[in-house]
Design a protein around this motif. Structure first.
Motif, mmCIF file in Angstrom:
data_model
loop_
_atom_site.group_PDB
_atom_site.id
_atom_site.type_symbol
_atom_site.label_atom_id
_atom_site.label_comp_id
_atom_site.label_asym_id
_atom_site.label_seq_id
_atom_site.Cartn_x
_atom_site.Cartn_y
_atom_site.Cartn_z
ATOM 1 N N GLU A 191 -5.148 -7.109 -0.308
ATOM 2 C CA GLU A 191 -5.295 -8.192 0.293
ATOM 3 C C GLU A 191 -4.765 -9.401 -0.273
ATOM 4 O O GLU A 191 -5.568 -9.794 -1.460
ATOM 5 C CB GLU A 191 -6.875 -8.400 0.739
ATOM 6 N N LYS B 217 -14.546 -0.398 2.218
ATOM 7 C CA LYS B 217 -14.332 0.597 3.155
ATOM 8 C C LYS B 217 -13.253 1.702 2.691
ATOM 9 O O LYS B 217 -13.363 2.960 3.073
ATOM 10 C CB LYS B 217 -13.624 0.195 4.333
ATOM 11 N N VAL B 218 -12.321 1.586 1.915
ATOM 12 C CA VAL B 218 -11.152 2.485 1.334
ATOM 13 C C VAL B 218 -11.750 3.228 0.359
ATOM 14 O O VAL B 218 -11.218 4.063 -0.334
ATOM 15 C CB VAL B 218 -9.694 1.778 1.127
ATOM 16 N N ASP C 232 -5.810 3.970 -6.542
ATOM 17 C CA ASP C 232 -6.467 5.487 -6.791
ATOM 18 C C ASP C 232 -6.573 5.779 -7.846
ATOM 19 O O ASP C 232 -5.767 5.338 -9.012
ATOM 20 C CB ASP C 232 -6.076 6.297 -5.574
ATOM 21 N N ALA D 131 -13.822 -4.750 4.174
ATOM 22 C CA ALA D 131 -12.464 -4.248 4.273
ATOM 23 C C ALA D 131 -12.107 -3.383 2.926
ATOM 24 O O ALA D 131 -11.654 -2.183 2.924
ATOM 25 C CB ALA D 131 -11.538 -5.117 4.739
ATOM 26 N N ALA D 132 -12.488 -4.057 1.737
ATOM 27 C CA ALA D 132 -11.766 -3.653 0.535
ATOM 28 C C ALA D 132 -12.639 -2.421 0.160
ATOM 29 O O ALA D 132 -12.260 -1.233 -0.197
ATOM 30 C CB ALA D 132 -12.129 -4.735 -0.291
ATOM 31 N N LYS E 108 -11.040 5.422 -9.810
ATOM 32 C CA LYS E 108 -10.541 4.280 -8.670
ATOM 33 C C LYS E 108 -10.831 2.883 -9.467
ATOM 34 O O LYS E 108 -11.575 2.694 -10.255
ATOM 35 C CB LYS E 108 -11.514 4.268 -7.520
ATOM 36 N N VAL F 224 0.919 -1.293 0.060
ATOM 37 C CA VAL F 224 -0.117 -0.098 -0.058
ATOM 38 C C VAL F 224 0.930 1.388 -0.184
ATOM 39 O O VAL F 224 2.064 1.299 0.592
ATOM 40 C CB VAL F 224 -0.903 -0.062 1.239
ATOM 41 N N THR G 282 -3.871 1.616 -2.658
ATOM 42 C CA THR G 282 -4.554 2.303 -1.400
ATOM 43 C C THR G 282 -4.840 1.039 -0.523
ATOM 44 O O THR G 282 -5.274 1.004 0.570
ATOM 45 C CB THR G 282 -5.442 3.107 -1.768
ATOM 46 N N TYR G 283 -4.934 -0.259 -1.220
ATOM 47 C CA TYR G 283 -5.400 -1.515 -0.245
ATOM 48 C C TYR G 283 -4.848 -2.751 -1.123
ATOM 49 O O TYR G 283 -4.943 -3.001 -2.394
ATOM 50 C CB TYR G 283 -7.085 -1.479 -0.241
ATOM 51 N N ILE H 14 -6.749 -6.046 -4.966
ATOM 52 C CA ILE H 14 -5.896 -4.556 -4.716
ATOM 53 C C ILE H 14 -6.570 -3.566 -5.198
ATOM 54 O O ILE H 14 -7.536 -3.570 -6.279
ATOM 55 C CB ILE H 14 -4.571 -4.770 -5.670
ATOM 56 N N ILE H 15 -6.533 -2.347 -4.556
ATOM 57 C CA ILE H 15 -7.417 -1.119 -4.980
ATOM 58 C C ILE H 15 -6.425 -0.104 -5.394
ATOM 59 O O ILE H 15 -5.300 0.208 -4.518
ATOM 60 C CB ILE H 15 -8.468 -0.690 -3.815
#
Length: 165
Positions: free
Chosen positions: A147, A163-164, A138, A160-161, A46, A20, A144-145, A135-136
């Motif tokens: 997992e 939430k960002v 921006d 959780a994903a 995003k 991240v 930014t994320y 994977i997130i």
């Protein structure tokens, strides 16, 4: 190398997901119409990368359905569902399931995406496929994320994903 499990049995990936805060590496993947898309095609939005081994498993299909539902409500966001499934199989799945809010992308031709993002499985019955990960990225291309799902037969942590976002 990341160690994950498949139904409780240890398997490994070639490395660890990108951290991240780092810039996402560019990629070149095939669409269901065999066009080539890269990360650059989606910058300014995003980006959720929903990565999985194969649509032919219930868990992988469930993740596409879940992100398809979420994507309809997210503004300025694209969900890219990435596997090594052939683009024809991805198109058939989306048609049969009514999936319209995500973009399917395939790493079948080179496997470079799985190697670059270090999520290719190295051993066990799913060797050379992608591990399950989210994977997130921006709008500017920063991660930014990330997992790495520890048990490949389980779904990612959608809450959780998202939430960002």
């Amino acid at each position: 190398m990341a160690q994950i499990t498949l139904k409780g049995n240890a398997i490994n990936t070639i490395g660890s997901l990108p951290n991240v805060g780092t810039k996402a590496a560019d990629f070149f993947l095939k669409t269901t119409s065999l066009e080539t898309k890269s990360l650059k095609d989606f910058l300014g939005k995003k980006i959720i990368l929903n990565i999985f081994p194969s649509l032919d498993t219930g868990t992988c299909a469930a993740s596409v359905r879940a992100f398809n539902k979420s994507a309809a409500e997210l503004k300025n966001t694209v969900v890219l569902c990435i596997s090594k499934d052939l683009p024809f199989a991805q198109a058939r799945f989306c048609g049969a399931e009514g999936i319209a809010n995500v973009e399917m992308l395939s790493d079948f031709s080179t496997g470079d995406f799985g190697k670059t993002y270090e999520l290719e499985i190295t051993d066990g019955p799913l060797a050379y496929l992608h591990s399950r990960a989210v994977i997130i990225i921006d709008e500017k291309g920063t991660i930014t994320y990330a997992e790495q799902v520890p048990e490949i037969s389980e779904e990612p942590n959608y809450e959780a994903a998202l939430k960002v976002m």
